[in-house]
Design a protein around this motif. Structure first.
Motif, PDB file in Angstrom:
ATOM      1  N   LYS A 117       3.027 -16.303  -7.763  1.00  0.00           N
ATOM      2  CA  LYS A 117       1.911 -15.373  -7.608  1.00  0.00           C
ATOM      3  C   LYS A 117       2.309 -14.237  -6.660  1.00  0.00           C
ATOM      4  O   LYS A 117       2.995 -14.456  -5.654  1.00  0.00           O
ATOM      5  CB  LYS A 117       0.694 -16.114  -7.056  1.00  0.00           C
ATOM      6  CG  LYS A 117      -0.478 -15.243  -6.643  1.00  0.00           C
ATOM      7  CD  LYS A 117      -1.593 -16.111  -6.069  1.00  0.00           C
ATOM      8  CE  LYS A 117      -2.685 -15.298  -5.396  1.00  0.00           C
ATOM      9  NZ  LYS A 117      -2.242 -14.731  -4.091  1.00  0.00           N
ATOM     10  N   GLU A 118       1.873 -13.029  -6.989  1.00  0.00           N
ATOM     11  CA  GLU A 118       2.115 -11.876  -6.135  1.00  0.00           C
ATOM     12  C   GLU A 118       0.979 -10.887  -6.304  1.00  0.00           C
ATOM     13  O   GLU A 118       0.145 -11.003  -7.210  1.00  0.00           O
ATOM     14  CB  GLU A 118       3.450 -11.210  -6.471  1.00  0.00           C
ATOM     15  CG  GLU A 118       3.515 -10.629  -7.875  1.00  0.00           C
ATOM     16  CD  GLU A 118       4.917 -10.149  -8.240  1.00  0.00           C
ATOM     17  OE1 GLU A 118       5.032  -9.004  -8.728  1.00  0.00           O
ATOM     18  OE2 GLU A 118       5.886 -10.913  -8.041  1.00  0.00           O
ATOM     19  N   ASP A 119       0.933  -9.890  -5.417  1.00  0.00           N
ATOM     20  CA  ASP A 119       0.006  -8.776  -5.591  1.00  0.00           C
ATOM     21  C   ASP A 119       0.630  -7.537  -4.971  1.00  0.00           C
ATOM     22  O   ASP A 119       1.739  -7.594  -4.426  1.00  0.00           O
ATOM     23  CB  ASP A 119      -1.380  -9.078  -4.991  1.00  0.00           C
ATOM     24  CG  ASP A 119      -1.339  -9.380  -3.505  1.00  0.00           C
ATOM     25  OD1 ASP A 119      -0.819  -8.536  -2.738  1.00  0.00           O
ATOM     26  OD2 ASP A 119      -1.825 -10.446  -3.089  1.00  0.00           O
ATOM     27  N   MET A 120      -0.036  -6.407  -5.050  1.00  0.00           N
ATOM     28  CA  MET A 120       0.557  -5.158  -4.581  1.00  0.00           C
ATOM     29  C   MET A 120       0.825  -5.143  -3.085  1.00  0.00           C
ATOM     30  O   MET A 120       1.571  -4.286  -2.595  1.00  0.00           O
ATOM     31  CB  MET A 120      -0.336  -3.976  -4.967  1.00  0.00           C
ATOM     32  CG  MET A 120      -0.333  -3.659  -6.444  1.00  0.00           C
ATOM     33  SD  MET A 120      -1.440  -2.289  -6.840  1.00  0.00           S
ATOM     34  CE  MET A 120      -1.166  -2.132  -8.613  1.00  0.00           C
ATOM     35  N   PHE A 139       4.074   0.298  -3.589  1.00  0.00           N
ATOM     36  CA  PHE A 139       2.904   1.103  -3.240  1.00  0.00           C
ATOM     37  C   PHE A 139       2.548   1.003  -1.760  1.00  0.00           C
ATOM     38  O   PHE A 139       2.065   1.956  -1.163  1.00  0.00           O
ATOM     39  CB  PHE A 139       1.718   0.702  -4.112  1.00  0.00           C
ATOM     40  CG  PHE A 139       1.943   0.943  -5.579  1.00  0.00           C
ATOM     41  CD1 PHE A 139       2.496   2.126  -6.020  1.00  0.00           C
ATOM     42  CD2 PHE A 139       1.619  -0.023  -6.518  1.00  0.00           C
ATOM     43  CE1 PHE A 139       2.715   2.352  -7.379  1.00  0.00           C
ATOM     44  CE2 PHE A 139       1.829   0.188  -7.876  1.00  0.00           C
ATOM     45  CZ  PHE A 139       2.384   1.384  -8.295  1.00  0.00           C
ATOM     46  N   GLN A 140       2.780  -0.175  -1.163  1.00  0.00           N
ATOM     47  CA  GLN A 140       2.496  -0.299   0.267  1.00  0.00           C
ATOM     48  C   GLN A 140       3.441   0.559   1.102  1.00  0.00           C
ATOM     49  O   GLN A 140       3.040   1.111   2.135  1.00  0.00           O
ATOM     50  CB  GLN A 140       2.565  -1.754   0.708  1.00  0.00           C
ATOM     51  CG  GLN A 140       1.255  -2.491   0.575  1.00  0.00           C
ATOM     52  CD  GLN A 140       0.126  -1.805   1.312  1.00  0.00           C
ATOM     53  OE1 GLN A 140       0.293  -1.304   2.418  1.00  0.00           O
ATOM     54  NE2 GLN A 140      -1.045  -1.761   0.685  1.00  0.00           N
ATOM     55  N   LEU A 141       4.672   0.688   0.670  1.00  0.00           N
ATOM     56  CA  LEU A 141       5.623   1.552   1.368  1.00  0.00           C
ATOM     57  C   LEU A 141       5.184   3.010   1.267  1.00  0.00           C
ATOM     58  O   LEU A 141       5.250   3.762   2.245  1.00  0.00           O
ATOM     59  CB  LEU A 141       7.022   1.360   0.784  1.00  0.00           C
ATOM     60  CG  LEU A 141       8.149   2.189   1.404  1.00  0.00           C
ATOM     61  CD1 LEU A 141       8.226   1.981   2.906  1.00  0.00           C
ATOM     62  CD2 LEU A 141       9.476   1.838   0.736  1.00  0.00           C
ATOM     63  N   MET A 142       4.719   3.405   0.086  1.00  0.00           N
ATOM     64  CA  MET A 142       4.210   4.770  -0.071  1.00  0.00           C
ATOM     65  C   MET A 142       2.975   4.981   0.805  1.00  0.00           C
ATOM     66  O   MET A 142       2.848   6.003   1.489  1.00  0.00           O
ATOM     67  CB  MET A 142       3.869   5.030  -1.540  1.00  0.00           C
ATOM     68  CG  MET A 142       5.049   4.962  -2.493  1.00  0.00           C
ATOM     69  SD  MET A 142       4.507   5.186  -4.213  1.00  0.00           S
ATOM     70  CE  MET A 142       5.896   4.465  -5.094  1.00  0.00           C
TER      71      MET A 142
END
Length: 675
Positions: free
Chosen positions: A381-384, A472-475
């Motif tokens: 399992k993963e998410d953004m 996206f978290q890095l952005m």
């Protein structure tokens, strides 16, 4: 055995201070988790963690074990290189695994490691038969004389290739006349004998190129037959067809049966039920359509009947696994911007329509099933906001319980931005889901530069994936809002929505992108003068298209391996079935597809007026190098601020650890300069 403090606190990851945000360096220090097996006694899960040494530009994958009832994880291996589990013994717990192409064993706690085999040629895609007496594996076999050294042995310093047909290169590799074949052999105490090539003399590959693995050749539960996947086509026929088949090889009769001869599209991912009475697989109906609805089919060996379990279901199956009691099948599929676990019951009953139940819900992706233990499945399992970890799923309720916490300590110290669902009305009055990712310190009274993320595929799901490139978290940590729309062509919103992009690349899907950026730009916290569009592959194509029609909406663009000229692309790409289906066929003839002019970014380059960063891989044969070079040259000659990031040894992706750091640094440097 090495004990790990806390469940799965595996990695020696550099500590981060409270409220620190994601950085490119920290991103590549995360451990990348993937499941191996549930042990035969059902008490533990073995999994792998891949770590990258950026300084040395290499990776290592080691194995770990965690008890399913909860508790500390144990590190089983620490040697360099990759490892994968072949089998576990229910009584002794002994683990048989593959390391550097050789077979090893170890105790269940990682002790008493012994190298069992010493093959002169390392083996790939190994599977030991259920009775332990035989082994199947893959090996390259020279079938054709393509290279000059094979054609003219006396010219041993030459380096030339000669082709008389298509499929002369694939993904990132030139065809050299060698093909991956499946072999079966007797296996005793680490020694193999009596090897048999199941595909003698055939110019076909198993596993499938370029991404097939050990899932493409499996044993029957009684160890008497092997089922393997291949596309028995060559040259031009191979390049325009997706018609893979399942072949059953009998060890007794030495004969091979094509199980799916009447089916014309992709047939992949075979898996027997526990008793061996049935086999299930994934099947697409249309030859040449790689993104067709993926249905789940079952073949009954006794009756010869084939049943399509998902024929009436409005979705496409990603992967599946039989229930341990043979009565159900669990599968994964994209749904509404996520990937979830589903259950099909009554698979053995004669009723045509099978009950399908969605087991899990939530803002996450469940993208792999590792195995089953009683009333629980083990999944990835993963998410953004979080890289993948392993979880237990209670099959009756869908409740998820964490098993591994490889990166938990790191993420707990990070300030993470909010990820929200947004519904957008498109130009043709359809509802479109989009994900919006906000900076960690988001303040609605301020204004933020905003990026439109354009997904590739073009039929890939834009779900809750965690990317180590398009992170996206890095952005967001760099102060950007990101809007990521589920435009036309993506699975998870019904088959019709998924199919709508073929033949309409530059039409409604591009309008969907404009609808998304126009919608988010209405918010007072979005700086309308600082909008950018980014993407790779079809996403890069979308960026090039938007550059010609955006009417000054955007201030900057970033396109990675994007298609620029559809004519030259058709003449150099390798999987022509994709181009034939999605663009409409070749560009010549009395009535060529209108898309070559209407939907080719090169036709709109006269309208380009906005800075663009163009990234191109040198060994990308899916979207070859001329695409990026043509776009860069056009921008330069038009006097547009532009930059080319050329990665000579990267394919359609960026695999190298240091190249990935360069990619991230140039990405954010460009945005800082232009946005």
């Amino acid at each position: 055995m090495r004990r790990i403090l806390g469940t799965g606190l595996i990695m020696a990851v550099t500590a981060v201070n409270a409220q620190e945000t994601m950085t490119p360096e920290l991103l590549w220090q995360l451990g990348r988790v993937s499941g191996e097996v549930v042990t035969a006694d059902g008490k533990n899960t073995i999994y792998g963690v891949t770590t990258y040494d950026v300084k040395e530009n290499k990776s290592t994958r080691n194995l770990y074990s965690v008890p399913l009832k909860g508790g500390e994880a144990s590190r089983l291996t620490s040697e360099e290189g990759g490892k994968s589990v072949l089998s576990t013994d229910a009584k002794s717990g002994k683990i048989t695994y593959l390391q550097s192409g050789q077979i090893w064993t170890m105790d269940k706690d990682g002790g008493n490691k012994q190298q069992i085999s010493r093959f002169s040629t390392p083996l790939s895609n190994v599977r030991v038969s259920p009775d332990g007496k035989r082994i199947l594996f893959s090996r390259e076999v020279q079938i054709l004389k393509v290279h000059s050294k094979d054609r003219y042995p006396e010219l041993d310093k030459s380096d030339a290739y000669v082709y008389d047909d298509l499929n002369y290169r694939h993904w990132d590799t030139w065809e050299d006349g060698k093909f991956q074949h499946v072999f079966v052999a007797d296996y005793i105490d680490g020694n193999i004998s009596n090897e048999v090539d199941l595909m003698p003399g055939e110019p076909f590959d198993c596993p499938q190129m370029p991404f097939g693995g050990s899932e493409d050749a499996i044993w029957s539960p009684d160890s008497k037959s092997i089922v393997y996947v291949t596309k028995k086509k060559f040259g031009k026929e191979y390049a325009v067809s997706t018609n893979t088949d399942l072949f059953v090889y009998s060890l007794d009769s030495k004969k091979t049966l094509n199980l799916t001869e009447k089916l014309k599209g992709y047939d992949t991912s075979p898996e027997f039920n526990k008793s061996g009475s049935k086999i299930a697989w994934l099947s697409m109906a249309e030859d040449g359509y790689e993104s067709d609805k993926n249905d789940l089919l079952i073949y009954d060996f006794k009756s010869g009947a084939v049943t399509n379990l998902t024929k009436e279901w409005d979705g496409t199956v990603a992967s599946f696994k039989w229930d341990q009691d043979d009565a159900k099948i669990y599968f994964l599929a994209a749904v509404k911007g996520t990937e979830q676990l589903f259950e099909i019951s009554k698979v053995n009953e004669k009723s045509l329509k099978k009950p399908i139940r969605q087991v899990t819900n939530g803002q996450h992706d469940i993208n792999a099933i590792v195995g089953q233990s009683g009333a629980e499945l083990i999944v990835k399992k993963e998410d953004m906001n979080h890289a993948a970890e392993l979880y237990k799923v209670a099959l009756s309720t869908g409740k998820l319980t964490a098993l591994t916490q490889v990166n938990t300590a790191t993420f707990s110290k990070l300030s993470l931005g909010k990820v929200s669902e947004r519904q957008i009305r498109t130009t043709d009055n359809q509802d479109m889901l989009a994900w919006v990712i906000y900076p960690p310190d988001f303040d609605p009274t301020k204004k933020y530069p905003t990026l439109l993320y354009c997904q590739g595929g073009p039929q890939s799901a834009l779900s809750q994936f965690y990317s180590f490139r398009w992170n996206f978290q890095l952005m967001a940590a760099n102060g950007y809002i990101i809007i990521a729309p589920n435009r036309r062509g993506m699975p998870g919103h019904g088959v019709k929505w998924n199919q709508a992009i073929s033949g309409d690349w530059g039409g409604q899907p591009i309008q969907d992108y404009l609808s998304a950026i126009d919608d988010i730009a209405k918010e007072p916290y979005v700086d309308k003068d600082r909008l950018g569009a980014i993407g790779a592959s079809y996403g890069g194509y979308s960026v090039f298209m938007l550059a010609g029609i955006h009417q000054n909406r955007f201030k900057t663009f970033i396109a990675h391996d994007g298609l620029f000229d559809l004519r030259s692309w058709y003449g150099t790409t390798e999987e022509l079935w994709f181009a034939n289906k999605d663009v409409g066929g070749p560009y010549w003839g009395s009535n060529p597809p209108a898309g070559y002019k209407k939907f080719s970014p090169i036709e709109l380059v006269d309208q380009w007026n906005t800075p663009v960063l163009i990234i191109q891989g040198g060994t990308d044969y899916r979207v070859p190098i001329e695409q990026g070079l043509e776009a860069f040259q056009a921008a330069q000659l038009k006097g547009i601020k532009s930059r080319l990031l050329y990665l000579p040894n990267e394919n359609h992706w960026v695999i190298g650890a240091q190249n990935a750091q360069v990619w991230q640094r140039e990405f954010f440097k460009w945005l800082k300069e232009t946005l």
